[in-house]
Design a protein around this motif. Structure first.
Motif, PDB file in Angstrom:
ATOM      1  N   CYS A 289       0.796  -1.311   0.062  1.00 50.61           N
ATOM      2  CA  CYS A 289       0.103  -0.078  -0.082  1.00 50.61           C
ATOM      3  C   CYS A 289       0.875   1.306   0.088  1.00 50.61           C
ATOM      4  CB  CYS A 289      -0.775   0.089   1.115  1.00 50.61           C
ATOM      5  SG  CYS A 289      -2.155   1.438   1.262  1.00 50.61           S
ATOM      6  N   THR A 290       0.454   2.143  -0.817  1.00 51.41           N
ATOM      7  CA  THR A 290       1.160   3.531  -0.834  1.00 51.41           C
ATOM      8  C   THR A 290       0.352   4.616   0.018  1.00 51.41           C
ATOM      9  OG1 THR A 290      -0.115   4.077  -2.785  1.00 51.41           O
ATOM     10  CG2 THR A 290       1.942   3.035  -3.356  1.00 51.41           C
ATOM     11  N   ILE A 291      -0.726   4.577   0.540  1.00 49.89           N
ATOM     12  CA  ILE A 291      -1.599   5.337   1.297  1.00 49.89           C
ATOM     13  C   ILE A 291      -0.763   6.138   2.166  1.00 49.89           C
ATOM     14  CG2 ILE A 291      -3.614   5.735   3.125  1.00 49.89           C
ATOM     15  CD1 ILE A 291      -4.989   3.786   1.228  1.00 49.89           C
ATOM     16  N   PRO A 292       0.131   5.582   3.197  1.00 49.63           N
ATOM     17  CA  PRO A 292       0.824   6.352   3.913  1.00 49.63           C
ATOM     18  C   PRO A 292       1.896   7.424   3.343  1.00 49.63           C
ATOM     19  CG  PRO A 292       1.089   3.826   4.843  1.00 49.63           C
ATOM     20  CD  PRO A 292       0.530   4.091   3.417  1.00 49.63           C
ATOM     21  N   PHE A 293       2.156   7.218   2.237  1.00 50.28           N
ATOM     22  CA  PHE A 293       3.198   8.006   1.383  1.00 50.28           C
ATOM     23  C   PHE A 293       2.257   9.077   0.687  1.00 50.28           C
ATOM     24  CE2 PHE A 293       4.922   3.593   0.745  1.00 50.28           C
ATOM     25  CZ  PHE A 293       5.879   3.746   1.824  1.00 50.28           C
ATOM     26  N   ALA A 294       0.980   8.768   0.299  1.00 48.40           N
ATOM     27  CA  ALA A 294       0.342   9.840  -0.221  1.00 48.40           C
ATOM     28  C   ALA A 294      -0.645  10.446   0.909  1.00 48.40           C
ATOM     29  CB  ALA A 294      -0.857   9.066  -1.014  1.00 48.40           C
ATOM     30  N   ARG A 295      -0.597   9.955   2.077  1.00 50.68           N
ATOM     31  CA  ARG A 295      -1.558  10.845   2.955  1.00 50.68           C
ATOM     32  C   ARG A 295      -1.104  11.218   4.063  1.00 50.68           C
ATOM     33  NH1 ARG A 295      -6.808  12.103   2.106  1.00 50.68           N
ATOM     34  NH2 ARG A 295      -7.848  11.787   0.365  1.00 50.68           N
ATOM     35  N   GLY A 296       0.186  10.292   4.479  1.00 53.81           N
ATOM     36  CA  GLY A 296       0.802  10.891   5.613  1.00 53.81           C
ATOM     37  C   GLY A 296       0.388   9.804   6.966  1.00 53.81           C
ATOM     38  N   ARG A 297       0.867  10.218   8.068  1.00 51.86           N
ATOM     39  CA  ARG A 297       0.525   9.671   9.194  1.00 51.86           C
ATOM     40  C   ARG A 297      -0.864   9.561   9.751  1.00 51.86           C
ATOM     41  NH1 ARG A 297       4.773   6.406  10.645  1.00 51.86           N
ATOM     42  NH2 ARG A 297       4.295   6.546  12.869  1.00 51.86           N
ATOM     43  N   SER A 298      -1.189   8.866  10.461  1.00 45.88           N
ATOM     44  CA  SER A 298      -2.853   8.658  10.968  1.00 45.88           C
ATOM     45  C   SER A 298      -3.007  10.314  11.963  1.00 45.88           C
ATOM     46  CB  SER A 298      -2.999   7.455  11.847  1.00 45.88           C
ATOM     47  OG  SER A 298      -4.224   7.637  12.563  1.00 45.88           O
ATOM     48  N   ARG A 299      -3.840  10.897  11.659  1.00 43.83           N
ATOM     49  CA  ARG A 299      -4.320  11.887  12.585  1.00 43.83           C
ATOM     50  C   ARG A 299      -5.978  12.182  12.374  1.00 43.83           C
ATOM     51  NH1 ARG A 299      -2.187  12.778   7.722  1.00 43.83           N
ATOM     52  NH2 ARG A 299      -2.837  14.236   6.191  1.00 43.83           N
ATOM     53  N   SER A 300      -6.475  12.849  13.460  1.00 40.08           N
ATOM     54  CA  SER A 300      -8.008  12.988  13.342  1.00 40.08           C
ATOM     55  C   SER A 300      -8.261  14.217  14.246  1.00 40.08           C
ATOM     56  CB  SER A 300      -8.578  11.690  13.945  1.00 40.08           C
ATOM     57  OG  SER A 300      -8.233  11.722  15.481  1.00 40.08           O
TER      58      SER A 300
END
Length: 440
Positions: free
Chosen positions: A166-177
């Motif tokens: 998966c590339t999502i961490p590279f596209a959207r960064g670390r988890s945050r809310s």
């Protein structure tokens, strides 16, 4: 300071690729531009500015983004073209080299779009603004409407899991809310705008609140108290984060619908380890059985990926047998495609493309069988349906509490209203239930 008077009466159109999260963010960007004086028009209309919010979950998604962007440029060569989203974040140079693109914005920069548009005149070359997403700790709230009936509310962004494919961490960064209190205010704002149903969306929504010492369970408890919202749905939630207390809460709630979407990805524990997933098939099976026991009528959608590197025929057969054994309602089948910079590329055993497609077809057929069987359980039952406003061949559709798509004869008076119906027949070609309206 940009003179926003240059935006007045300029027409802007939007095209969104990919997930519900993208749709919620596009709506937020659209509201920002409209407040600055832009007039929003349909994508099929002629516009001064076109904004593309892209997806990059697969190689096919990348290609589709490029094709649609190039087609729009060819049809509207004088229009100002903005490309943002995951594909733009991951491969900004690829986008910038498309002739006719004027502005490339990263995943976070899209929310400050007006800071980057000085005017809407064509640029000699694309301007690129993509920050270091891995260092971004700011959560950007968003919500969207498809038709003022169902609202996608973004409650979380980014991911800390770094699954091998998966590339999502590279596209959207670390988890945050956001905080619970701020999220509640967003939900109330959506309700004032006319939303009857809110779908909680994000990349990994079960991670909500960990940066504020709060929790997803705490959030849904507070959301359930909002009387102005009649329905909530939980979108995709990781099986290791779907706790028994969440399932139990949904079973007793009047507002949270009996509907779960849970990613499995593979029914082979060997492949799950290669994927670096955080659960086993035993844990997943336990979650499904718990839902079946506590909420027998619940709709359960399951994500699965076929053809990942290292998946042999035996692994695929294990996945098929595992899914066949589960009491679930639908499969969302994804065909694996190699993504740059992912750990999965280090796995040597690549599955041939024809084999990937064949496995995908087999699971799509299994999904149809599961959905038909689920729908047939509710023939001749009475249920509540929230009807959407769109008309299709003289009919209108909506969804029951447990996500059964239902169709009746079109009546504009029913748009955005919840009405009692009796489910009559299963239409296989549309995969929906025809129904008759019950007298109030």
């Amino acid at each position: 300071m940009i003179d926003q008077s240059v935006f007045e009466n300029k027409k802007v159109a939007f095209h969104t690729f990919g997930c519900k999260l993208n749709f919620s963010e596009t709506s937020t960007v659209a509201r920002t531009m409209m407040e600055a004086g832009f007039a929003k028009v349909d994508f099929s209309d002629s516009a001064d500015v076109y904004v593309f919010n892209t997806c990059s979950v697969t190689e096919l998604a990348d290609k589709k983004c490029k094709q649609v962007i190039k087609k729009a440029i060819k049809q509207n060569p004088q229009a100002y073209i903005v490309v943002t989203g995951c594909f733009a974040q991951l491969k900004p140079d690829d986008i910038a080299h498309i002739e006719g693109v004027d502005l490339v914005l990263g995943s976070n920069e899209k929310f400050d779009i007006l800071q980057y548009i000085e005017d809407v005149n064509k640029a000699k070359e694309a301007h690129v603004h993509t920050g270091n997403i891995s260092k971004n700790k700011v959560f950007q709230p968003s919500y969207s409407f498809g038709d003022r009936t169902r609202c996608f509310l973004k409650i979380q962004d980014g991911c800390d899991y770094y699954c091998s494919y998966c590339t999502i961490p590279f596209a959207r960064g670390r988890s945050r809310s956001n905080t619970i209190s701020a999220t509640i205010e967003q939900a109330k704002e959506a309700a004032k705008a006319g939303a009857k149903e809110i779908i909680l969306t994000g990349v990994n929504i079960g991670d909500f609140g960990k940066d504020h010492n709060e929790s997803f369970f705490g959030l849904i408890q507070e959301l359930d108290k909002i009387e102005s919202i009649q329905r909530f749905r939980i979108s995709s939630i990781e099986p290791n984060l779907l706790t028994d207390e969440i399932i139990s809460f949904v079973s007793k709630s009047k507002r949270f619908m009996p509907h779960f979407h849970i990613p499995l990805q593979s029914g082979s524990d060997k492949v799950l380890k290669l994927m670096k997933r955080k659960y086993s098939t035993d844990l997943f099976k336990n979650k499904i059985e718990t839902i079946n026991r506590i909420i027998p009528s619940a709709f359960i959608g399951v994500d699965v990926i076929v053809g990942v590197r290292g998946e042999c025929e035996t692994d695929f057969q294990k996945t098929y047998n595992f899914l066949e054994s589960l009491k679930i309602s639908q499969l969302h089948v994804f065909t694996y495609s190699e993504r740059p910079n992912t750990q999965a590329l280090k796995i040597d055993d690549a599955v041939p493309i024809p084999t990937r497609k064949a496995r995908s077809k087999i699971l799509h057929q299994l999904s149809d069988q599961k959905t038909k069987a689920f729908y047939k359980n509710f023939i001749n039952q009475e249920m509540d349906v929230l009807f959407e406003k769109s008309e299709n061949n003289g009919n209108m559709s909506g969804f029951t509490e447990n996500y059964i798509k239902t169709e009746i004869q079109f009546d504009p008076e029913l748009s955005n209203k919840i009405r009692r119906v009796k489910l009559k027949h299963l239409s296989l070609d549309q995969m929906c239930m025809t129904a008759e309206l019950k007298t109030p």
